[in-house]
Motif scaffolding. Sequence first.
Motif, PDB file in Angstrom:
ATOM      1  N   ARG A  41       0.015   9.420 -10.859  1.00  0.00           N
ATOM      2  CA  ARG A  41      -1.392   9.032 -10.901  1.00  0.00           C
ATOM      3  C   ARG A  41      -1.598   7.691 -10.215  1.00  0.00           C
ATOM      4  O   ARG A  41      -0.901   6.707 -10.490  1.00  0.00           O
ATOM      5  N   GLU A  57     -11.835   9.308  -3.526  1.00  0.00           N
ATOM      6  CA  GLU A  57     -11.563  10.634  -4.076  1.00  0.00           C
ATOM      7  C   GLU A  57     -10.099  10.813  -4.468  1.00  0.00           C
ATOM      8  O   GLU A  57      -9.758  11.759  -5.180  1.00  0.00           O
ATOM      9  N   ALA A  58      -9.250   9.883  -4.037  1.00  0.00           N
ATOM     10  CA  ALA A  58      -7.832   9.963  -4.407  1.00  0.00           C
ATOM     11  C   ALA A  58      -7.583   9.558  -5.857  1.00  0.00           C
ATOM     12  O   ALA A  58      -6.536   9.887  -6.426  1.00  0.00           O
ATOM     13  N   GLN A  79      -6.740  12.356  -8.445  1.00  0.00           N
ATOM     14  CA  GLN A  79      -5.763  13.343  -7.972  1.00  0.00           C
ATOM     15  C   GLN A  79      -4.331  12.884  -8.238  1.00  0.00           C
ATOM     16  O   GLN A  79      -4.064  11.700  -8.426  1.00  0.00           O
ATOM     17  N   HIS A 118      -0.429  12.309  -6.858  1.00  0.00           N
ATOM     18  CA  HIS A 118       0.114  11.885  -5.567  1.00  0.00           C
ATOM     19  C   HIS A 118       1.639  11.806  -5.656  1.00  0.00           C
ATOM     20  O   HIS A 118       2.191  11.158  -6.534  1.00  0.00           O
ATOM     21  N   ARG A 126      -8.470  16.931   6.450  1.00  0.00           N
ATOM     22  CA  ARG A 126      -9.446  16.283   5.568  1.00  0.00           C
ATOM     23  C   ARG A 126     -10.190  15.201   6.347  1.00  0.00           C
ATOM     24  O   ARG A 126      -9.970  14.009   6.158  1.00  0.00           O
TER      25      ARG A 126
END
Length: 887
Positions: free
Chosen positions: A781, A802-803, A806, A808, A825
Amino acid sequence: MSAESVTTRTTCPYCGVGCGVLATRAPDGSVAVKGDPDHPANFGLLCSKGTALADTLALEDRLLYPEIAGAGADWNAALDLVATRFSETIRVHGPDAVAFYVSGQILTEDYYVANKLMKGFIGSANIDTNSRLCMASAVAAHRRAFGTDTVPAIYADLEEADLVVLMGSNFAWCHPVLFQRLLQARKARGTKIIVIDPRRTITADVADLHLALEPDSDVALYLGLLNYLEAAGLRDDAFTEAHVAGLDAALAEARGMDIDAVATLTGLALRDIEAFYTLFARHERVVSVFSQGANQSVFGTDKGNAIINCHLLTGRIGKPGASPFSITGQPNAMGGREVGGLANMLAAHMNIEDEAARSRVQQFWNAPAMAGKPGLKAVDLFRAVGEGKVKALWIMSTNPVDSLPEADLVRKALETCPFVVVSDATRDTDTNAYADVLLPALTWGEKSGTVTNSERRISRQRSFLPAPGEARADWWHMAEVARRMGFAGFDYDSPAAIFREHAALSAFENDGTRDFDIGAYANVSEAAFDRLAPFQWPQPAGTVSRETRFFADGRFYTPDGKARMIAVKLPAVSKPLSAKYPLWLNTGRIRDQWHTMTRTAKASRLMGHFGEPFCEIHPDDAAEVGIGPASLVEVESRHGVIIVRALVTERQRRGSVFVPIHWTDQLASKGRVDALVDAMTDPVSGQPGSKRTPVSIRPFVAGWYGFAVTAAKPDCAGLPYWALSIAEGGYRLELAGQEAPADWQEFAGQLFGLGSGEGEWIAYYDREAGIARLAAFVGDRLVGSLFTAPQPVALSRRFITEALPQGHAGSARYRLLAGQGGADRPDPGAILCACFQVGVNQIAAAIREGLGDVEAIGAALKAGTNCGSCRSEIRRMLDESRLEKAG
């Protein structure tokens, strides 16, 4: 909780359009919002703010329990203290030593109880409202012309007019649903649109004629129009002879204002003035919409009367498609006016200066101590607080430390006031920091009552959520304090009971002599109040709900029944004060935000259009002082300095700058623009002139710029510039400083809330170029990433933001550090369509691919297909693309 979804009809809490909303609460407690297709204000349309209402219902920032001196308290202790301190202050210093400052965000029932308590029982008229800041000059103009504060028009007039003149109104952004109704009417019947505004706003882009006049030269423009209409023989002799007084004096003031004189005073081209006057003369059906750009002036009342004069001269008032039309800014500014929420008015549209009216209201209320004169208006009220004349102040649902002019003086006044009470739904605001007592209030979705929109339509706000914590309705706060102060007449058990009393007062000794009469609802039952459908006033007892216009019959509410044309004098409009402050500061709203953002800032999708405070500057003005695009700029007046992002654009008039009103110390380091604004007021209305303060601009000298996202709310203390906004999964942050930190990772760790040794880090440094990029993870995270450079940071902010929510791992972490999403993207760019989160790059790509109109782009991307408030911007991008190809 219900096992099934429940849909409630309610009304939007934002602007004066008063849109109907369907709020559906699911069994899991989640809420979905859409427009009510049956509401006559919006017919199912909602703007970006209304569409995002469900995103603003979180409780994390809520004030849930009473507080005394910052510590939790029970209701009895808090209310007893308020009653005791107000009673003692009145006993020792008199009733004028206390005051209420209320808001167009409260409901009519709240407003009614506040007005009754202050004017009828405390015995002072020291109750004013933040509506003073947006439409008091329109009220004053109405009262001078009509004898009462009556709006003659209805929304349908926008659809029945042949010409609509928008003066001082960025209609597309500030009243977007009405704007869409106007555009639909133009498509159907060819309505002409004229925009009068120094700025080239998004609204101006769709106008048939845009008059970018010198700031505050509107009176000259309308004196010239009056003179032109008279010379052209367009006086309605039958109407004016029978129903208008003061015509000769008004015409005398306009005499000599030919087109050449108007051009000199307004800076407009002769052909544009001629075109405006010709269009107005040619079209019988003309609606003149005026809003904050007209009202927020030290000549605001005269501007309103100058407009009204032209309609009275030609008899274009109260007829389908023909009227002057003041559009309010807040959802219940009109409801406040109905119950006397302003310091110079009485309930039921009666005038406080009228002895018979005071006696009538006192008799109806059985009031012991009726106020005998107008009270202090907003600016003067807070000056009196600062001077120690007002010693106990109750603020309800508004944030004057940010919204009043010369706002730093307001802050100092509250610091020194012996006793400050604030009723609010939000725990931390810039105003609440100075409260001795905080009272938790209900907010939209929880409270129940009525609001009145700009066309005099009364609608219900209904609760569909339970009251959180110990929050209670504002009317309940005041009724409880009134009882503790020993006053009878406040034993209300529901908003319906207050509404019944309000309706009964409107009909008391009326018999058609007053405009405001809703006597048909004086005996409305609880069940009928709950079912109450939107209706326009007046609706006297024994009548049914219907669409109502005023004054086509020539019947006004003056002593002789005639309207008054006001002899408006040409004001002495000065140039900026000195070489030190050579520019005019104009302030106003932006599309996706509301007031001081205590509600809208909770919706991440509303922060994508503009995520930080900014200053619109003409390129020539920027070049003169070395300000580059997207750099930071200091804007200074004689009252203070703010730091905001430069938006260099030819849409801004040279010699003026524009800064939005919304940012506070909760969301930016130095973005409170009203700290710069002069507190000069209109001598009639008391409304401050927020559109014309002399300022200077200069670059903010930053050693480094940064952009960050964090999962936890960052601590920005010590940073000279920062601007914070919520994002899905956390926050995004613009920042800047003079001296670069010695250790960027240590700095970032403090920003992200990580202790030494916590988190797994990746970083990239180019020390020669002065670039640092860091990201920290806990597991997979992302807990924070920071990007810095010696100049404004250029990267895909949306991709980085926007990351946050999500996972990673591996190469995805390094792609994040690169700041680009890769070919799969592409960067969508800054949000243009808030409803569907469509970015400018996506729209630009669609245009390059051959989509040639707004409808085609809407079909492909959905942009512009909901509220429509971004359609003008999409159209502008299309026009710019065509110009580039032609070049």
